[in-house]
Design a protein around this motif. Sequence first.
Motif, PDB file in Angstrom:
ATOM      1  N   LYS A  64      12.948  -4.588  -4.990  1.00 33.24           N
ATOM      2  CA  LYS A  64      11.988  -4.142  -4.324  1.00 33.24           C
ATOM      3  C   LYS A  64      11.793  -2.237  -4.884  1.00 33.24           C
ATOM      4  O   LYS A  64      10.504  -1.698  -4.568  1.00 33.24           O
ATOM      5  CB  LYS A  64      13.306  -3.371  -3.691  1.00 33.24           C
ATOM      6  N   ASP A  65      12.555  -2.174  -5.942  1.00 34.79           N
ATOM      7  CA  ASP A  65      11.964  -0.941  -6.692  1.00 34.79           C
ATOM      8  C   ASP A  65      11.046  -1.186  -7.543  1.00 34.79           C
ATOM      9  O   ASP A  65       9.214  -0.093  -6.960  1.00 34.79           O
ATOM     10  CB  ASP A  65      13.058   0.128  -8.195  1.00 34.79           C
ATOM     11  N   PHE A  66      10.409  -2.172  -8.715  1.00 31.56           N
ATOM     12  CA  PHE A  66       9.547  -2.218  -8.758  1.00 31.56           C
ATOM     13  C   PHE A  66       8.100  -2.030  -7.485  1.00 31.56           C
ATOM     14  O   PHE A  66       6.819  -2.150  -7.604  1.00 31.56           O
ATOM     15  CB  PHE A  66       9.483  -3.744  -9.250  1.00 31.56           C
ATOM     16  N   VAL A  67       8.403  -3.460  -6.191  1.00 36.17           N
ATOM     17  CA  VAL A  67       7.206  -3.796  -5.147  1.00 36.17           C
ATOM     18  C   VAL A  67       7.194  -1.733  -4.795  1.00 36.17           C
ATOM     19  O   VAL A  67       5.833  -1.914  -4.390  1.00 36.17           O
ATOM     20  CB  VAL A  67       7.919  -4.830  -4.647  1.00 36.17           C
ATOM     21  N   ASP A  68       8.073  -1.185  -4.483  1.00 42.88           N
ATOM     22  CA  ASP A  68       7.730   0.187  -4.139  1.00 42.88           C
ATOM     23  C   ASP A  68       6.909   0.995  -4.966  1.00 42.88           C
ATOM     24  O   ASP A  68       5.873   1.414  -4.546  1.00 42.88           O
ATOM     25  CB  ASP A  68       8.780   1.213  -3.756  1.00 42.88           C
ATOM     26  N   ILE A  70       4.471  -0.520  -7.693  1.00 46.88           N
ATOM     27  CA  ILE A  70       2.750  -0.617  -7.689  1.00 46.88           C
ATOM     28  C   ILE A  70       2.376  -0.369  -5.977  1.00 46.88           C
ATOM     29  O   ILE A  70       1.599   0.315  -6.021  1.00 46.88           O
ATOM     30  CB  ILE A  70       3.091  -2.471  -7.101  1.00 46.88           C
ATOM     31  N   GLY A  71       2.962  -0.649  -5.086  1.00 45.73           N
ATOM     32  CA  GLY A  71       2.485   0.558  -3.471  1.00 45.73           C
ATOM     33  C   GLY A  71       2.371   1.403  -4.096  1.00 45.73           C
ATOM     34  O   GLY A  71       0.728   1.904  -3.959  1.00 45.73           O
ATOM     35  N   GLN A  72       2.804   2.279  -4.918  1.00 39.15           N
ATOM     36  CA  GLN A  72       2.723   3.656  -5.425  1.00 39.15           C
ATOM     37  C   GLN A  72       1.438   3.196  -5.897  1.00 39.15           C
ATOM     38  O   GLN A  72      -0.073   4.407  -5.455  1.00 39.15           O
ATOM     39  CB  GLN A  72       4.057   4.287  -5.631  1.00 39.15           C
ATOM     40  N   PHE A  73       1.266   2.562  -6.917  1.00 42.28           N
ATOM     41  CA  PHE A  73       0.191   2.425  -7.602  1.00 42.28           C
ATOM     42  C   PHE A  73      -0.984   1.971  -7.350  1.00 42.28           C
ATOM     43  O   PHE A  73      -1.839   2.467  -7.505  1.00 42.28           O
ATOM     44  CB  PHE A  73       0.978   2.488  -9.175  1.00 42.28           C
ATOM     45  N   GLN A  74      -1.019   0.975  -6.006  1.00 43.18           N
ATOM     46  CA  GLN A  74      -1.832   0.821  -6.128  1.00 43.18           C
ATOM     47  C   GLN A  74      -2.356   1.924  -4.221  1.00 43.18           C
ATOM     48  O   GLN A  74      -3.870   2.096  -4.878  1.00 43.18           O
ATOM     49  CB  GLN A  74      -1.820  -0.448  -4.763  1.00 43.18           C
ATOM     50  N   LYS A  75      -2.109   2.599  -4.348  1.00 39.19           N
ATOM     51  CA  LYS A  75      -2.169   3.558  -3.451  1.00 39.19           C
ATOM     52  C   LYS A  75      -2.731   5.296  -4.264  1.00 39.19           C
ATOM     53  O   LYS A  75      -4.395   5.287  -3.880  1.00 39.19           O
ATOM     54  CB  LYS A  75      -1.047   4.813  -2.602  1.00 39.19           C
ATOM     55  N   ILE A  76      -2.193   5.382  -5.564  1.00 42.06           N
ATOM     56  CA  ILE A  76      -2.913   6.246  -6.133  1.00 42.06           C
ATOM     57  C   ILE A  76      -4.395   5.599  -7.298  1.00 42.06           C
ATOM     58  O   ILE A  76      -5.546   6.445  -6.745  1.00 42.06           O
ATOM     59  CB  ILE A  76      -1.822   6.465  -7.464  1.00 42.06           C
TER      60      ILE A  76
END
Length: 158
Positions: A64-68, A70-76
């Motif tokens: 779950k932390d990794f997916v979160d 990755i989501g932040q990374f995709q936004k950046i």
Amino acid sequence: MTHLLLTATVTPSEQNFPREPRRETAMAKDILGEAGLHFDELNKLRVLDPEVTQQTIELKEECKDFVDKIGQFQKIVGGLIELVDQLAKEAENEKMKAIGARNLLKSIAKQREAQQQQLQALIAEKKMQLERYRVEYEALCKVEAEQNEFIDQFIFQK
């Protein structure tokens, strides 16, 4: 993930002979452990080993932390891509402006060169005209001198 929860209870009527509860519990746990069944901290019978269950829970949280992340990374990265695209458009616009300015300067230089050639041709034409006028002037001066001499001779002969 679903866990199989089995509970076993022993009633007092099933206890026919005196037992050592701790030893029997340990033996039961060993036998059940060999069969792939385990007791959890609440003494409930589980199919999974408590360590595996704990590791599964930890892995789930890490996922779950990794997916979160990755989501932040995709936004950046999305924001970075938008910024780079915007800068590329601005650079392309500036490039077009520079090309336009360069072409304008080239056309101005060509116009000046053409104008200079026209002026040089006009100067050459005027020099030729001046030379013709000078020759004509000299011829007229010669004619005038001859006529003045003729007049002087005519006046002196009379």
